[in-house]
Design an enzyme around this catalytic site. Structure first.
Site, short mmCIF file in Angstrom:
data_model
loop_
_atom_site.label_atom_id
_atom_site.label_comp_id
_atom_site.label_asym_id
_atom_site.label_seq_id
_atom_site.Cartn_x
_atom_site.Cartn_y
_atom_site.Cartn_z
N ASP A 37 102.97 0.26 19.86
CA ASP A 37 103.86 -0.77 19.31
C ASP A 37 103.79 -0.70 17.77
O ASP A 37 102.71 -0.87 17.19
CB ASP A 37 103.37 -2.14 19.82
N GLU A 72 86.35 12.07 -3.17
CA GLU A 72 85.55 12.40 -2.00
C GLU A 72 86.28 13.47 -1.18
O GLU A 72 86.00 13.65 -0.01
CB GLU A 72 85.25 11.16 -1.16
N CYS A 113 84.72 5.80 -1.76
CA CYS A 113 85.82 5.15 -2.51
C CYS A 113 85.33 4.36 -3.72
O CYS A 113 86.13 3.82 -4.48
CB CYS A 113 86.62 4.25 -1.58
N SER A 172 82.79 -0.33 9.72
CA SER A 172 83.04 -0.20 8.29
C SER A 172 83.65 -1.49 7.74
O SER A 172 83.29 -1.96 6.65
CB SER A 172 83.97 0.99 8.03
N HIS A 186 89.39 -3.15 -2.79
CA HIS A 186 89.54 -1.79 -2.27
C HIS A 186 90.47 -1.84 -1.05
O HIS A 186 90.37 -2.74 -0.23
CB HIS A 186 88.16 -1.22 -1.88
N LYS A 218 91.91 -9.79 4.66
CA LYS A 218 90.72 -10.34 5.35
C LYS A 218 89.61 -10.62 4.33
O LYS A 218 88.91 -11.62 4.42
CB LYS A 218 90.22 -9.35 6.40
N SER A 240 82.20 3.55 1.23
CA SER A 240 81.39 3.65 2.45
C SER A 240 80.10 4.41 2.19
O SER A 240 80.05 5.27 1.32
CB SER A 240 82.18 4.37 3.53
N1 COA Z 1 101.07 -6.34 17.07
C1 COA Z 1 100.41 -6.88 16.03
N2 COA Z 1 99.09 -6.62 15.76
C2 COA Z 1 98.45 -5.78 16.58
C3 COA Z 1 99.09 -5.19 17.70
C4 COA Z 1 100.46 -5.51 17.94
N3 COA Z 1 101.13 -4.97 18.96
N4 COA Z 1 98.18 -4.40 18.34
C5 COA Z 1 97.02 -4.48 17.64
N5 COA Z 1 97.18 -5.33 16.59
C6 COA Z 1 96.19 -5.69 15.56
C7 COA Z 1 94.80 -5.91 16.11
O1 COA Z 1 94.63 -7.23 16.61
C8 COA Z 1 93.95 -5.60 14.90
O2 COA Z 1 93.96 -6.72 14.02
P1 COA Z 1 92.61 -7.54 13.77
O3 COA Z 1 91.60 -6.55 13.23
O4 COA Z 1 93.02 -8.56 12.77
O5 COA Z 1 92.23 -8.09 15.09
C9 COA Z 1 94.74 -4.50 14.18
O6 COA Z 1 96.07 -4.56 14.70
C10 COA Z 1 94.19 -3.11 14.44
O7 COA Z 1 94.05 -2.96 15.81
P2 COA Z 1 92.74 -2.31 16.44
O8 COA Z 1 92.85 -2.30 17.92
O9 COA Z 1 91.53 -2.92 15.82
O10 COA Z 1 92.98 -0.83 15.86
P3 COA Z 1 92.20 0.50 16.08
O11 COA Z 1 90.99 0.36 16.91
O12 COA Z 1 93.21 1.45 16.59
O13 COA Z 1 91.74 0.93 14.60
C11 COA Z 1 91.09 0.80 12.32
C12 COA Z 1 92.05 0.25 13.39
C13 COA Z 1 91.45 0.16 10.98
C14 COA Z 1 89.66 0.44 12.70
C15 COA Z 1 91.28 2.36 12.23
O14 COA Z 1 92.59 2.65 11.84
C16 COA Z 1 90.30 3.01 11.28
O15 COA Z 1 89.16 3.25 11.62
N6 COA Z 1 90.75 3.33 10.04
C17 COA Z 1 89.86 3.82 9.01
C18 COA Z 1 89.62 2.71 8.04
C19 COA Z 1 88.26 2.81 7.36
O16 COA Z 1 87.30 2.43 7.93
N7 COA Z 1 88.21 3.35 6.15
C20 COA Z 1 86.99 3.51 5.42
C21 COA Z 1 86.29 2.28 5.04
S1 COA Z 1 86.83 1.49 3.59
#
Ligand code: COA
Length: 379
Positions: A28, A76, A108, A198, A230, A239, A299
């Site tokens: 979605d 990095e 970062c 993270s 960041h 958040k 990180s």
């Molecule tokens: N409509 C609206 N929101 C939705 C949705 C939908 N259909 N489906 C999921 N979401 C929301 C979730 O509720 C979540 O929000 P929340 O965290 O406020 O609850 C968000 O979208 C992400 O969904 P989630 O299931 O947690 O995603 P994911 O497991 O696929 O991964 C990350 C998201 C960010 C963890 C992933 O992209 C990632 O690891 N990115 C790297 C980021 C990082 O760590 N960088 C380095 C550190 S700074």
């Protein structure tokens, strides 16, 4: 008074809309646009890398000013374990041989580390200027959870006495801890990440940094006109801001800092400075003499909360027209085209590399022979 005199941003000429990525992955689109707060990400073409992005970002800054005596290259996404990427930039920009060049790494956080080290350097050498360039390619891999939080870009800025943009204040809060939330072993060209862990560490670090910063400076949340965080993805900053403010309705204090990252994606070490430029270039309110709170997180991890006072002359040094023209002129590509570029860029560390035809900024990676990278200015 020492701080940032001007900021110049660069991002490559291609972008992928996250709606298109979501469709291809059977997800979605609201998960990306609402859940992560991201609309598009810049895509690295094969004839660009951190060196070409860095040189393109810095080029407009070094015109008509005395050359820097120190170039700190924060990244990095290093292209060599030994040679600093800044040496190629030094060559491409024709900087003098008396300019010292170093590469700085701590995920970062590295550009903020460079900034904090440049300040005492300028204090000791008040007529000298430091060029800091943060340049990164955020690569998590096709089909991974991190895929929608990729992106790439470079932020170059000049640190000097009596800066025109923002003076960095004394007193910051730091947090360092050994955590494995995100890392990239030497042989991998994509990062490994425990994204949810993270995000938790990011917030823990923010609270620890803020506590130390508030105790050292005696300042409260209300002493800051705006905040920049960041930006691994824009929702993370929202958040963080919610956590720090403990108030409702303070979204306006962070909203303008998120605009560029929503369209560019993560630029790792450069992302906080994309956020600062985004704020100063898009917020209609006059921010002269106002205090900005800045939170840098790398990180692994090192984090810092610090602050700066926007200078009365700041609007004269902004480059919003150039930045917005660059961002909006990017060519939208399809998901299969992104995947092809992603795979080809994975060969940029091979012994021989001949990039396919693509658009670049002012400089291009012309090729690699016997592991020697050849960079050329555009004719
Ligand atoms: N409509 C609206 N929101 C939705 C949705 C939908 N259909 N489906 C999921 N979401 C929301 C979730 O509720 C979540 O929000 P929340 O965290 O406020 O609850 C968000 O979208 C992400 O969904 P989630 O299931 O947690 O995603 P994911 O497991 O696929 O991964 C990350 C998201 C960010 C963890 C992933 O992209 C990632 O690891 N990115 C790297 C980021 C990082 O760590 N960088 C380095 C550190 S700074």
């Amino acid at each position: 008074m020492i701080g940032i005199d001007a900021i110049s941003l660069y991002t490559p000429r291609y972008m992928l809309k996250l709606e298109e990525l979501a469709k291809s992955r059977g997800i979605d689109p609201a998960k990306y646009t609402v859940g992560l707060g991201q609309f598009a990400m810049s895509i690295m073409p094969p004839a660009e890398d951190i060196v070409t992005m860095a040189a393109s970002a810095a080029l407009p800054l070094i015109k008509d000013r005395k050359p820097p005596s120190l170039l700190l290259f924060a990244t990095e996404s290093g292209v060599d374990h030994s040679k600093a990427a800044g040496i190629w930039v030094h060559k491409l920009l024709n900087l003098p041989s008396s300019c010292r060049v170093l590469e700085i790494k701590q995920a970062c956080y590295s550009a903020t580390g460079a900034l904090q080290l440049a300040i005492p350097y300028v204090k000791a050498n008040p007529t000298e200027e430091v060029l800091i360039i943060a340049s990164d390619n955020a690569r998590y891999g096709i089909g991974t959870a991190g895929e929608p939080t990729q992106g790439c870009g470079a932020a170059a800025f000049i640190v000097k006495a009596n800066p025109h943009l923002i003076a960095i204040e004394e007193g910051s809060g730091l947090f360092t801890d050994h955590v494995m939330d995100f890392w990239r072993p030497n042989h991998l060209d994509t990062a490994l990440v425990d994204g949810k862990y993270s995000a938790r560490i990011y917030l823990t670090a923010l609270e620890a940094c803020w506590k130390e910063y508030a105790a050292k400076t005696g300042r409260s949340f209300e002493d800051h006109a705006r905040f920049c965080y960041h930006l691994p993805f824009s929702k993370m900053a929202e958040k963080a801001h919610e956590r720090l403010s403990k108030h409702a309705n303070t979204h306006d204090l962070v909203a303008h800092s998120l605009l560029y990252t929503k369209e560019i994606g993560n630029s790792y070490s450069a992302s906080l400075y994309f956020g600062l430029a985004s704020l100063l270039e898009n917020d209609k309110e006059d921010l002269s003499n106002k205090r900005i709170g800045l939170f840098s997180y790398g990180s692994g991890c090192v984090a810092e909360f610090f602050s700066g006072i926007v200078q009365p002359s700041y609007r004269k040094t902004l480059r919003q027209d150039a930045h917005q023209t660059l961002f909006s002129a990017r060519k939208e590509i399809s998901c299969p085209e992104y995947e092809a570029y992603f795979r080809e860029c994975g060969n940029q560390n091979k012994e021989e590399f001949d990039p396919s035809e693509c658009q670049t900024g002012a400089f291009r990676l012309a090729g690699i022979q016997k592991y020697i990278r050849d960079y050329q200015p555009l004719a």
